[in-house]
Design a protein around this motif. Structure first.
Motif, PDB file in Angstrom:
ATOM      1  N   MET A   1      47.764  36.029 193.772  1.00 26.82           N
ATOM      2  CA  MET A   1      48.568  34.862 193.939  1.00 26.82           C
ATOM      3  C   MET A   1      50.101  34.902 193.599  1.00 26.82           C
ATOM      4  O   MET A   1      50.285  35.734 192.714  1.00 26.82           O
TER       5      MET A   1
ATOM      6  N   ARG B   1      56.751  39.644 184.855  1.00 21.60           N
ATOM      7  CA  ARG B   1      57.640  38.899 183.897  1.00 21.60           C
ATOM      8  C   ARG B   1      57.250  39.519 182.497  1.00 21.60           C
ATOM      9  O   ARG B   1      56.137  39.760 182.170  1.00 21.60           O
TER      10      ARG B   1
ATOM     11  N   LEU C   1      58.241  39.412 178.335  1.00 17.40           N
ATOM     12  CA  LEU C   1      58.680  38.411 177.321  1.00 17.40           C
ATOM     13  C   LEU C   1      59.016  39.088 175.938  1.00 17.40           C
ATOM     14  O   LEU C   1      58.220  40.107 175.629  1.00 17.40           O
TER      15      LEU C   1
ATOM     16  N   ARG D   1      55.674  41.599 175.460  1.00 17.97           N
ATOM     17  CA  ARG D   1      54.604  40.947 175.942  1.00 17.97           C
ATOM     18  C   ARG D   1      54.692  40.732 177.638  1.00 17.97           C
ATOM     19  O   ARG D   1      55.768  40.216 177.942  1.00 17.97           O
ATOM     20  N   ARG D   2      53.738  41.128 178.483  1.00 16.63           N
ATOM     21  CA  ARG D   2      53.667  40.678 179.668  1.00 16.63           C
ATOM     22  C   ARG D   2      53.390  39.274 180.019  1.00 16.63           C
ATOM     23  O   ARG D   2      52.178  39.113 179.214  1.00 16.63           O
ATOM     24  N   ILE D   3      53.831  38.660 180.682  1.00 19.18           N
ATOM     25  CA  ILE D   3      53.298  37.104 180.958  1.00 19.18           C
ATOM     26  C   ILE D   3      53.044  36.829 182.271  1.00 19.18           C
ATOM     27  O   ILE D   3      53.655  37.615 183.060  1.00 19.18           O
ATOM     28  N   SER D   4      52.272  36.033 182.508  1.00 14.03           N
ATOM     29  CA  SER D   4      51.807  35.829 183.875  1.00 14.03           C
ATOM     30  C   SER D   4      53.029  34.956 184.669  1.00 14.03           C
ATOM     31  O   SER D   4      53.753  34.207 184.040  1.00 14.03           O
ATOM     32  N   ALA D   5      52.760  35.215 185.865  1.00 14.00           N
ATOM     33  CA  ALA D   5      53.835  34.296 186.850  1.00 14.00           C
ATOM     34  C   ALA D   5      53.496  32.749 186.800  1.00 14.00           C
ATOM     35  O   ALA D   5      52.268  32.406 186.490  1.00 14.00           O
ATOM     36  N   SER D   6      54.475  32.093 187.274  1.00 12.88           N
ATOM     37  CA  SER D   6      54.101  30.821 187.352  1.00 12.88           C
ATOM     38  C   SER D   6      54.315  30.180 188.706  1.00 12.88           C
ATOM     39  O   SER D   6      54.873  31.032 189.852  1.00 12.88           O
ATOM     40  N   ASN D   7      53.812  29.037 189.136  1.00 18.88           N
ATOM     41  CA  ASN D   7      53.609  28.636 190.554  1.00 18.88           C
ATOM     42  C   ASN D   7      55.010  27.896 190.653  1.00 18.88           C
ATOM     43  O   ASN D   7      55.825  27.331 189.607  1.00 18.88           O
TER      44      ASN D   7
END
Lengths: 290, 783
Positions: free
Chosen positions: A1, A117, A119, A128-134
């Motif tokens: 996505m 992304r 953080l 920490r790697r964080i998930s992308a957002s819509n």
């Protein structure tokens, strides 16, 4: 996505696109302005604010319907040198207990790929790697969505929207200054835009003096007015190539149904002053060493 | 009073025309009649519980919500998940729904550690299409304690969509639109709707539907029994007309003065039937007694005779009943107070109309003669009436002993009375309101909420490990208690983020040790959701946190127990300087139930005092007050005793009915006493003889009235709704208990006490000489 996060493009300016519509904004006569099509107005709006890099100390004030406030101070750095892949660095300095929280977002050129992304939480002392957002998700828990921070109506955006000039009128901006505006309706027309966007329609008030979008009404997929943005205190900034960009220093977004609003004040705003390339790296987020 | 009856009988047409005009004018208020169904406004604003609830609601922006449940073999499939997403979007279009405040798998904010890193933001950003994506979604849900068990059942068969509503949402509109959606999306999954508005509408419309069917049916039944007793169309038609007009007047009056109809006042028509039939049976029986005893009366004379002696007792009974109803204002529950006021007006309307419509119409109709003592089919009743009096007069101690026994038994019953409203018992089995309540209870821990607010002395105080640990402990403690389905708090948010950021904890959440760590975890959650995401769990400046405990029991006693346990926990564990308060709809019901009990006790005391005072004043004898009130008290004892044994709860409706019955009971007593005195004065009879005569006319009226209404309201017990069913039972039982108490007990009391007032003519007159009450073995034993 893939989530296209054009973070804070709304606050962005550069005149690199100014020539794209074949006009020099500052020299435009009244007659020339009169002759602009709604689409050209929106291209001029993008041109009037676009830059390569920008930095500012942002004060974000979140206010709920009862009038309670949460204030956050954040240093924001943006690199738009690659127009298809923006880099954004955020560093919070207040509230005190979240001081030094840092977030880096690196967009990918490929629209199908997720953004990177990262953080950094000082309490954990690690990244920490964080998930992308819509696109339609809230930006940092504010009333703005990620989509709201993109330049929705520039060279790219104008391919996805149909513009209609509703009227011209003089309105007061949020600080009570009168502005003569084009009132333009933007409706998403491409399948992609219709699917991805949270808006079914927007109405934009573009100031005829500096082409700044000083007010915008957002309509949700049910056709209801659900958010209102106002921008004011529009100021000129010298940008790359001897151009001048015009940017609002105060932006406010209100969610109608909840009465919640977010007010953004930009301080120490600078454009195109060169930000070290290394800032936009995972290691800088971790230890702030260039 | 006599001049009034004379006037209406002399000018019946003018009288009726005047009534018609008044009826039209008052009837114009009917369309203005509104229904009030906001339960919050039931209790006084000054009440500490209401005040706390209001405060908590204000801080946390509490809103009424609707819930849609989706049930299938396994919700983790693309079609069902697509439905969740579509429904979540379409719910935005439902009137009064706040578009940004819909919680479902497709909208809920989530922070969860995954193999790729930390997943934050909307849980289901896109509907998963492949088995891998579906499995990934399931892993996220299973890893989030705030979603698993709250939005998705542990067995994956049930998921919910929760939508907050704006203030003042119209329940009928919301109900209709939600069920339209359910019909659109149902199949193969089964869909359920719940939430306060849905629930209230199910009850209101269900009760309304049952009442609409059963009330006319019971009215019909009453008319049929009345016809059986009187064998005369006019004996049915005239009371019926008076009753219908009194209903129009009362409801129209409410509309005019802007008094809204509540669940309680929706009983008014039925109660007006009782009151009206009581007033009019007396008039009709007196009419027939007059025409039977004197064959040469003109219609006007007969009409006058019917009411001549009734003026006083009718008037007194009307006033005492009205005062009795007024005593309901001691309740601190708004709908009961309002009911007390409107009902006392309604009684006066009913009295006025029965005493006006019936005589003026009788004056215009031909003379009709009925020997009510000797009608075929009711002769046995005459025998029963005579036997009752015989029993009272000849075996007074036996009667007293029997009453004492019944009273003692009733006291045992009264001790078993349960208070409060058991929501689950409202609906009949299989009703979709009950099914849906059970579904939410079984799968997601219920819909009833007990809220606890913990308040730190300063801003940001809630972010301290001490507070969050106590809150987590409290939550764990409550979850162990039977009746608790689920508990959510701000500590869950912190623990959820903490375990996501610390995979080495092995998926077990705990409260971090430092305040900064907590603040940063919260911040992460905060920036990954929408504004106000957990506004229902913590206030804006992190000073107050709310723990939401959902209960899967609907038993009010369980609610009260859990409230006590929660209170005890905090009185032992509250951090220094902190404050704790309790709210939620559960507490509101607990408070209301306490008010109903407290109000009921006060109301009983007050109505007994009113009766004693008023009757004593009229007869200028305290003994009159006590003799009049004892049968009423007896009727009340039996009614409450039966309630206790039958498991009928003392809720608002029951509290009102018993208040009303005191008024009816005193009518019976007063009619009896007044007629008895007339007999003694006119015929110089001794007490036994006067009792017999009184029994044949007034006793008959009382028993006929009780039987007609008992039979009529027994029909109502056919309703599937327990509220309606109980209403029928209570009215039937109390009518019978009160009437039997009056006809059996009053003669005994008179005989044993030989009060001076019973030998006088009318109130205020001097005692007539020569009527020394003396006990004689009566010759009037039943044949």
């Amino acid at each position: 996505m893939k989530s296209r996060i054009g973070i804070l493009s709304l606050l962005l300016g550069a005149c690199s696109q100014a020539m794209a519509i074949g006009i020099e904004l500052s020299d435009m006569t009244e007659a020339e302005k009169e002759a602009l099509s709604p689409r050209e107005v929106m291209l001029a709006n993008e041109a009037s604010r676009k830059s390569i890099t920008e930095q500012s100390n942002m004060k974000m004030t979140l206010t709920n319907a009862r009038g309670d406030k949460r204030v956050r101070d954040v240093l924001m750095l943006i690199d738009d040198s690659n127009q298809l892949a923006r880099k954004t660095y955020l560093e919070f300095s207040s509230p005190r207990d979240v001081k030094d929280v840092r977030i880096l977002t690196l967009e990918k050129e490929e629209i199908t790929e997720d953004d990177d992304r990262w953080l950094y939480l000082p309490a954990l002392k690690r990244v920490r790697r964080i998930s992308a957002s819509n696109k339609s998700e809230s930006f940092m828990g504010t009333d703005f969505s990620y989509e709201d921070f993109e330049i929705a109506d520039g060279v790219v955006g104008s391919k996805n929207h149909e513009y209609t000039l509703l009227r011209e009128e003089t309105i007061e901006d949020a600080l009570g200054v009168e502005k003569h505006c084009w009132v333009i309706e933007a409706i998403p027309v491409t399948e992609h835009q219709i699917r991805e966007s949270e808006n079914s329609k927007r109405i934009i008030w573009v100031d005829q003096e500096h082409f700044a979008a000083i007010q915008e009404h957002y309509f949700n997929k049910n056709g209801e007015l659900f958010k209102i943005r106002t921008s004011s205190d529009v100021r000129p900034y010298p940008a790359e190539g001897g151009k001048t960009v015009w940017r609002p220093m105060r932006i406010e977004m209100t969610t109608q149904a909840t009465g919640h609003k977010t007010t953004v004040l930009l301080n120490d705003f600078k454009v195109d002053e060169g930000i070290p390339e290394n800032v936009f790296t995972r290691s800088y987020v971790a230890n702030q060493q260039l | 009073m006599k001049w009034y009856f004379k006037a209406i009988i002399d000018w019946p047409r003018t009288t009726l025309l005047g009534l018609l005009i008044a009826t039209v004018l008052l009837g114009l208020g009917l369309p203005k009649l509104e229904i009030r169904n906001n339960s919050d406004s039931e209790l006084p604003e000054s009440d500490p519980i209401v005040a706390t609830k209001e405060r908590i609601d204000e801080i946390f922006g509490d809103k009424s919500a609707i819930l849609i449940g989706i049930e299938t073999d396994n919700i983790y499939n693309t079609d069902t998940l697509q439905k969740v997403a579509d429904l979540s979007l379409e719910l935005e279009k439902v009137d009064y729904v706040i578009p940004n405040e819909i919680t479902s798998l497709s909208t809920v904010n989530n922070v969860v550690g995954t193999d790729e890193g930390l997943a934050i933001g909307t849980l289901m950003k896109e509907v998963p299409a492949t088995p891998e994506e579906i499995a990934a979604l399931q892993r996220k849900v299973d890893g989030n304690d705030m979603i698993r068990g709250a939005l998705v059942s542990d067995d994956h068969r049930f998921t919910a969509i929760v939508a907050n509503l704006k203030d003042g949402a119209d329940q009928a509109t919301v109900y209709r639109q939600v069920y339209d959606l359910i019909r659109k999306y149902e199949g193969p999954e089964t869909l359920y709707a719940s939430g306060e508005k849905i629930f209230s509408e199910e009850i209101d419309s269900g009760v309304q539907a049952d009442s609409n069917l059963l009330t006319p049916l019971s009215l019909l039944m009453i008319m049929a029994v009345l016809y059986f007793f009187l064998r005369s169309p006019r004996g049915v038609a005239l009371p019926w007309l008076s009753i219908v007009i009194s209903i129009v007047w009362t409801l129209g009056f409410m509309g005019h003065i802007g008094l809204k109809q509540s669940v309680v006042s929706s009983m008014l028509p039925a109660l007006l039937v009782i009151i009206g039939s009581s007033f009019s049976i007396h008039i009709m029986l007196h009419y027939y007694a007059a025409t039977r005893d004197n064959g040469s009366l003109s219609p006007k004379q007969a009409a006058f005779s019917a009411v001549e002696h009734l003026g006083r007792p009718l008037f007194l009974a009307g006033i005492t009943s009205s005062l009795g109803a007024m005593s309901l204002v001691v309740f601190n529950v708004l709908s009961i107070r309002e009911f007390g006021i409107i009902f006392s007006v309604a009684i006066l309307f009913s009295l006025f109309l029965c005493a006006t419509v019936i005589p003026s119409l009788l004056a215009m109709l031909k003379i009709q003669v009925r020997d009510t003592d000797n009608l075929r089919g009711t002769r046995w009743l005459t025998g029963v009436l005579q036997r009752m009096t015989w029993l009272s007069l000849n075996r007074p101690l036996l009667v007293l002993t029997a009453f004492a026994l019944v009273a003692t038994l009733s006291v045992f019953g009264i001790q078993r009375i349960e208070t409060g409203l058991d929501v689950a018992s409202i609906f009949p089995d299989g009703h979709r309101g009950k099914v849906s309540l059970d579904k939410f209870g079984d799968n997601l821990g219920g819909v009833r909420v007990l809220s606890v607010m913990v308040e730190a002395p300063e801003s940001g105080g809630i972010k301290s490990p001490e507070y969050l640990r106590k809150i987590a402990e409290f939550e764990a403690f409550m979850k162990e208690q039977p009746g608790v389905g689920h508990a959510t708090s701000f500590s869950d948010v912190v623990m959820q983020v903490a375990k996501s950021l610390n995979p080495e904890w092995g998926g077990v959440g705990r409260i971090p040790d430092t305040r900064n760590e907590i603040a940063q975890y919260l911040f992460l959650y905060d920036i990954s959701g929408t504004p106000g995401d957990f506004a229902n769990l913590v206030d804006y400046d992190y000073r107050r946190a709310r723990i939401q405990v959902t209960l899967n029991t609907s038993d009010p006693d369980d609610h009260a127990r859990l409230y006590r346990q929660a209170r005890d926990f905090w009185s032992a564990n509250l951090p220094q300087g902190a404050n704790v308060e309790f709210g939620g709809d559960t507490l509101f019901w607990i408070a209301q139930s306490e008010y109903v009990v407290k109000g009921k006790v006060l109301n009983i005391i007050l109505s007994v005092c009113i009766i004693i005072f008023f009757v004593s004043l009229i007869y200028r004898a305290i003994s009159a007050g006590f003799i009049a009130v004892l049968p009423v008290v007896m009727g009340g004892l039996v009614t409450f005793g039966v309630m206790g044994f039958a498991g009928i709860r003392l809720d608002i409706a029951a509290a009102c009915i018993s208040g009303v019955m005191a008024g009816i009971g005193i009518d019976f007593s007063l009619h009896y006493l007044d007629r008895l005195r007339v007999h003694r004065r006119e015929n110089n009879s001794d007490i036994p003889e006067a009792c017999h005569k009184t029994q044949m006319l007034v006793g008959r009226s009382i028993i006929y009235d009780a039987i007609t209404n008992a039979v009529g309201f027994f029909v109502v017990t056919a309703s599937g709704f327990v509220v309606v069913k109980n209403f029928g039972y209570l009215l039937a039982i109390s009518m019978m208990a009160t009437s039997i108490s009056v006809v059996l007990l009053v003669p005994v009391l008179l005989l044993l006490t030989k009060p001076r007032f019973a030998s006088r003519g009318t109130a205020g007159e001097t005692t007539e000489p020569g009527i020394a009450p003396e006990r004689t073995e009566t010759a009037m034993a039943p044949q």
